[in-house]
Design a protein around this motif. Structure first.
Motif, PDB file in Angstrom:
ATOM      1  N   GLY A 188      20.480  13.891  54.107  1.00 47.22           N
ATOM      2  CA  GLY A 188      19.624  14.588  53.152  1.00 47.22           C
ATOM      3  C   GLY A 188      19.769  16.100  53.273  1.00 47.22           C
ATOM      4  N   ALA A 189      19.938  16.601  54.506  1.00 46.53           N
ATOM      5  CA  ALA A 189      20.106  18.040  54.717  1.00 46.53           C
ATOM      6  C   ALA A 189      21.421  18.528  54.109  1.00 46.53           C
ATOM      7  CB  ALA A 189      20.062  18.356  56.207  1.00 46.53           C
ATOM      8  N   LEU A 190      22.490  17.745  54.241  1.00 45.40           N
ATOM      9  CA  LEU A 190      23.775  18.128  53.637  1.00 45.40           C
ATOM     10  C   LEU A 190      23.660  18.202  52.112  1.00 45.40           C
ATOM     11  CD1 LEU A 190      26.235  15.947  55.787  1.00 45.40           C
ATOM     12  CD2 LEU A 190      25.785  18.406  56.010  1.00 45.40           C
ATOM     13  N   MET A 191      23.030  17.202  51.516  1.00 40.90           N
ATOM     14  CA  MET A 191      22.900  17.189  50.055  1.00 40.90           C
ATOM     15  C   MET A 191      22.027  18.335  49.568  1.00 40.90           C
ATOM     16  SD  MET A 191      22.688  13.120  49.085  1.00 40.90           S
ATOM     17  CE  MET A 191      21.505  12.660  50.350  1.00 40.90           C
ATOM     18  N   TRP A 192      20.923  18.599  50.262  1.00 37.42           N
ATOM     19  CA  TRP A 192      20.010  19.662  49.820  1.00 37.42           C
ATOM     20  C   TRP A 192      20.689  21.029  49.912  1.00 37.42           C
ATOM     21  CZ3 TRP A 192      17.743  24.148  51.367  1.00 37.42           C
ATOM     22  CH2 TRP A 192      16.646  24.591  50.609  1.00 37.42           C
ATOM     23  N   CYS A 193      21.361  21.314  51.035  1.00 37.48           N
ATOM     24  CA  CYS A 193      22.004  22.623  51.214  1.00 37.48           C
ATOM     25  C   CYS A 193      23.135  22.831  50.218  1.00 37.48           C
ATOM     26  CB  CYS A 193      22.525  22.751  52.642  1.00 37.48           C
ATOM     27  SG  CYS A 193      21.228  22.828  53.901  1.00 37.48           S
ATOM     28  N   GLY A 223      23.897  25.737  54.617  1.00 36.52           N
ATOM     29  CA  GLY A 223      23.340  25.053  55.798  1.00 36.52           C
ATOM     30  C   GLY A 223      21.960  25.488  56.219  1.00 36.52           C
ATOM     31  N   ALA A 224      21.374  26.481  55.548  1.00 39.70           N
ATOM     32  CA  ALA A 224      20.029  26.939  55.915  1.00 39.70           C
ATOM     33  C   ALA A 224      18.983  26.119  55.171  1.00 39.70           C
ATOM     34  CB  ALA A 224      19.875  28.419  55.588  1.00 39.70           C
ATOM     35  N   ILE A 225      17.955  25.652  55.933  1.00 44.37           N
ATOM     36  CA  ILE A 225      16.884  24.846  55.343  1.00 44.37           C
ATOM     37  C   ILE A 225      15.543  25.476  55.726  1.00 44.37           C
ATOM     38  CG2 ILE A 225      15.898  22.536  55.138  1.00 44.37           C
ATOM     39  CD1 ILE A 225      18.503  21.461  56.366  1.00 44.37           C
ATOM     40  N   PRO A 226      14.856  26.124  54.785  1.00 44.04           N
ATOM     41  CA  PRO A 226      13.534  26.668  55.092  1.00 44.04           C
ATOM     42  C   PRO A 226      12.579  25.541  55.482  1.00 44.04           C
ATOM     43  CG  PRO A 226      14.402  27.643  53.085  1.00 44.04           C
ATOM     44  CD  PRO A 226      15.304  26.507  53.440  1.00 44.04           C
ATOM     45  N   ALA A 227      11.603  25.864  56.338  1.00 44.62           N
ATOM     46  CA  ALA A 227      10.693  24.846  56.867  1.00 44.62           C
ATOM     47  C   ALA A 227       9.916  24.142  55.762  1.00 44.62           C
ATOM     48  CB  ALA A 227       9.724  25.499  57.871  1.00 44.62           C
ATOM     49  N   ARG A 228       9.607  24.839  54.665  1.00 46.41           N
ATOM     50  CA  ARG A 228       8.806  24.229  53.606  1.00 46.41           C
ATOM     51  C   ARG A 228       9.569  23.150  52.841  1.00 46.41           C
ATOM     52  NH1 ARG A 228       7.600  28.652  49.062  1.00 46.41           N
ATOM     53  NH2 ARG A 228       6.614  26.782  48.183  1.00 46.41           N
ATOM     54  N   THR A 244      15.286  27.891  63.475  1.00 46.69           N
ATOM     55  CA  THR A 244      15.288  29.326  63.161  1.00 46.69           C
ATOM     56  C   THR A 244      13.847  29.765  62.945  1.00 46.69           C
ATOM     57  OG1 THR A 244      15.508  28.985  60.764  1.00 46.69           O
ATOM     58  CG2 THR A 244      17.556  29.126  62.045  1.00 46.69           C
ATOM     59  N   ASP A 245      13.658  31.062  62.687  1.00 47.38           N
ATOM     60  CA  ASP A 245      12.311  31.579  62.450  1.00 47.38           C
ATOM     61  C   ASP A 245      11.695  30.968  61.190  1.00 47.38           C
ATOM     62  OD1 ASP A 245      12.613  33.134  64.664  1.00 47.38           O
ATOM     63  OD2 ASP A 245      13.252  34.934  63.544  1.00 47.38           O
ATOM     64  N   ASP A 246      12.521  30.579  60.234  1.00 53.84           N
ATOM     65  CA  ASP A 246      11.987  30.077  58.965  1.00 53.84           C
ATOM     66  C   ASP A 246      12.329  28.620  58.717  1.00 53.84           C
ATOM     67  OD1 ASP A 246      10.695  30.262  56.450  1.00 53.84           O
ATOM     68  OD2 ASP A 246      12.620  30.606  55.449  1.00 53.84           O
ATOM     69  N   GLY A 247      12.811  27.892  59.708  1.00 51.55           N
ATOM     70  CA  GLY A 247      13.147  26.492  59.496  1.00 51.55           C
ATOM     71  C   GLY A 247      14.279  26.059  60.387  1.00 51.55           C
ATOM     72  N   TYR A 248      15.378  25.552  59.743  1.00 55.57           N
ATOM     73  CA  TYR A 248      16.516  25.054  60.505  1.00 55.57           C
ATOM     74  C   TYR A 248      17.807  25.519  59.818  1.00 55.57           C
ATOM     75  CZ  TYR A 248      13.137  21.965  62.745  1.00 55.57           C
ATOM     76  OH  TYR A 248      12.061  21.476  63.441  1.00 55.57           O
ATOM     77  N   ILE A 249      18.902  25.442  60.575  1.00 61.65           N
ATOM     78  CA  ILE A 249      20.214  25.752  60.022  1.00 61.65           C
ATOM     79  C   ILE A 249      21.236  24.810  60.642  1.00 61.65           C
ATOM     80  CG2 ILE A 249      20.831  27.488  61.752  1.00 61.65           C
ATOM     81  CD1 ILE A 249      22.223  29.035  59.441  1.00 61.65           C
ATOM     82  N   LEU A 250      22.195  24.394  59.821  1.00 63.74           N
ATOM     83  CA  LEU A 250      23.277  23.526  60.283  1.00 63.74           C
ATOM     84  C   LEU A 250      24.457  24.432  60.664  1.00 63.74           C
ATOM     85  CD1 LEU A 250      22.997  20.907  57.425  1.00 63.74           C
ATOM     86  CD2 LEU A 250      22.403  20.498  59.808  1.00 63.74           C
ATOM     87  N   PRO A 251      24.722  24.634  61.954  1.00 55.94           N
ATOM     88  CA  PRO A 251      25.803  25.546  62.361  1.00 55.94           C
ATOM     89  C   PRO A 251      27.179  24.954  62.049  1.00 55.94           C
ATOM     90  CG  PRO A 251      24.865  24.444  64.271  1.00 55.94           C
ATOM     91  CD  PRO A 251      24.030  24.036  63.108  1.00 55.94           C
ATOM     92  N   GLY A 252      28.125  25.840  61.873  1.00 52.16           N
ATOM     93  CA  GLY A 252      29.488  25.377  61.564  1.00 52.16           C
ATOM     94  C   GLY A 252      29.544  24.672  60.220  1.00 52.16           C
ATOM     95  N   TRP A 253      28.872  25.230  59.217  1.00 50.17           N
ATOM     96  CA  TRP A 253      28.739  24.570  57.918  1.00 50.17           C
ATOM     97  C   TRP A 253      30.098  24.199  57.311  1.00 50.17           C
ATOM     98  CZ3 TRP A 253      25.430  22.113  55.040  1.00 50.17           C
ATOM     99  CH2 TRP A 253      25.619  21.988  53.650  1.00 50.17           C
ATOM    100  N   SER A 254      31.034  25.127  57.291  1.00 47.34           N
ATOM    101  CA  SER A 254      32.338  24.834  56.679  1.00 47.34           C
ATOM    102  C   SER A 254      33.365  24.358  57.707  1.00 47.34           C
ATOM    103  CB  SER A 254      32.877  26.074  55.955  1.00 47.34           C
ATOM    104  OG  SER A 254      33.039  27.143  56.866  1.00 47.34           O
ATOM    105  N   GLU A 255      33.324  24.890  58.968  1.00 50.23           N
ATOM    106  CA  GLU A 255      34.344  24.546  59.955  1.00 50.23           C
ATOM    107  C   GLU A 255      34.084  23.183  60.586  1.00 50.23           C
ATOM    108  OE1 GLU A 255      32.522  27.274  60.025  1.00 50.23           O
ATOM    109  OE2 GLU A 255      33.899  28.906  59.503  1.00 50.23           O
ATOM    110  N   ASP A 256      32.864  22.980  61.112  1.00 48.01           N
ATOM    111  CA  ASP A 256      32.567  21.743  61.828  1.00 48.01           C
ATOM    112  C   ASP A 256      32.100  20.618  60.898  1.00 48.01           C
ATOM    113  OD1 ASP A 256      33.169  23.119  64.106  1.00 48.01           O
ATOM    114  OD2 ASP A 256      31.086  23.651  64.554  1.00 48.01           O
ATOM    115  N   LEU A 257      31.278  20.976  59.906  1.00 51.72           N
ATOM    116  CA  LEU A 257      30.728  19.945  59.005  1.00 51.72           C
ATOM    117  C   LEU A 257      31.582  19.749  57.749  1.00 51.72           C
ATOM    118  CD1 LEU A 257      26.925  20.827  59.263  1.00 51.72           C
ATOM    119  CD2 LEU A 257      28.240  19.153  60.568  1.00 51.72           C
ATOM    120  N   HIS A 258      32.585  20.614  57.534  1.00 50.89           N
ATOM    121  CA  HIS A 258      33.536  20.476  56.425  1.00 50.89           C
ATOM    122  C   HIS A 258      32.843  20.463  55.052  1.00 50.89           C
ATOM    123  CE1 HIS A 258      36.494  19.588  59.519  1.00 50.89           C
ATOM    124  NE2 HIS A 258      35.708  18.604  59.975  1.00 50.89           N
TER     125      HIS A 258
END
Length: 226
Positions: free
Chosen positions: A29-34, A41-46, A73-87
């Motif tokens: 769900g996080a991949l589709m939303w971002c 890869g950034a997902i605000p907490a709300r 993060t201060d405002d939620g979550y982030i998926l690191p390596g958005w393009s390199e690791d997560l492709h």
């Protein structure tokens, strides 16, 4: 529309296999939303409540963080390596793709309009063509016909019904077999077949709709000498 990717290398990956089903579904769900929002890869907490049908699940969030798939993060979550690791595609790449698609679509529409415009016949050409069609053209075609004659008026008067033969158009007091046949044809009906001294003995009877001969006294069921 931007599609999220689930890399094939995740099959058999220890880090992914160790996730619970709920945590993996939140990851998908996080991949589709971002991707849909273009946040790289950034997902605000709300918005974390939209990642699973049942809403937020802090234990699953902690599980993803422990696996190193996302971090807080201060405002939620982030998926690191958005393009390199997560492709996944970056927002800049998606915008370049969309811009290229817009340019290709515009070029295609321009070619279609140019092709449609080139097939239109200018009014001047149409006017010139229609101006050349007239009595002169028709007259030349008529002269080229195998049935055309040099004297049109003579053909018209000859085609009109007459009780006299062509040799005696005004009638004669002398015996004339051709005039006799013309008289018989004239009396047989209003539309005799035009002829110039038809000889039924040679050419056969010229029958009309009711079976009578147009140039002699022959009638159906009645013996007669033509």
């Amino acid at each position: 529309m931007v599609d999220a990717r689930l890399p094939a290398e995740w099959l058999g990956s220890i880090r992914i296999d160790n996730l619970s089903d709920r945590a993996f579904r939140i990851l998908a769900g996080a991949l589709m939303w971002c991707n849909g929002q273009g946040t790289d890869g950034a997902i605000p907490a709300r918005y974390t409540k939209y990642l699973h049908p049942d809403g937020e699940d802090q234990s699953a969030f902690d599980e993803l963080q422990a696996a190193g798939i996302w971090r807080r993060t201060d405002d939620g979550y982030i998926l690191p390596g958005w393009s390199e690791d997560l492709h996944q595609s970056t927002a800049e790449e998606v915008e370049r793709y969309r811009d290229g698609a817009r340019r290709r679509q515009k070029a295609y529409r321009d070619r279609q309009r140019a092709a449609a415009h080139s097939t239109e016949i200018p009014d001047a050409v149409t006017r010139d063509v229609t101006m050349n069609v007239g009595t002169g053209q028709l007259k030349s075609l008529k002269r080229a016909s195998a049935y055309a004659t040099g004297d049109d008026s003579r053909d018209v008067t000859h085609n009109a019904p007459s009780p006299h033969c062509a040799k005696h158009p005004g009638g004669t007091r002398q015996p004339c077999g051709a005039c006799a046949r013309a008289r018989a044809a004239f009396e047989a009906g209003p539309r005799p077949i035009p002829s110039r001294a038809w000889d039924c003995n040679l050419d056969g009877h010229k029958l009309v709709a009711d079976g009578t001969c147009a140039v002699c006294t022959h009638r159906p069921g009645k013996a007669s000498v033509a």
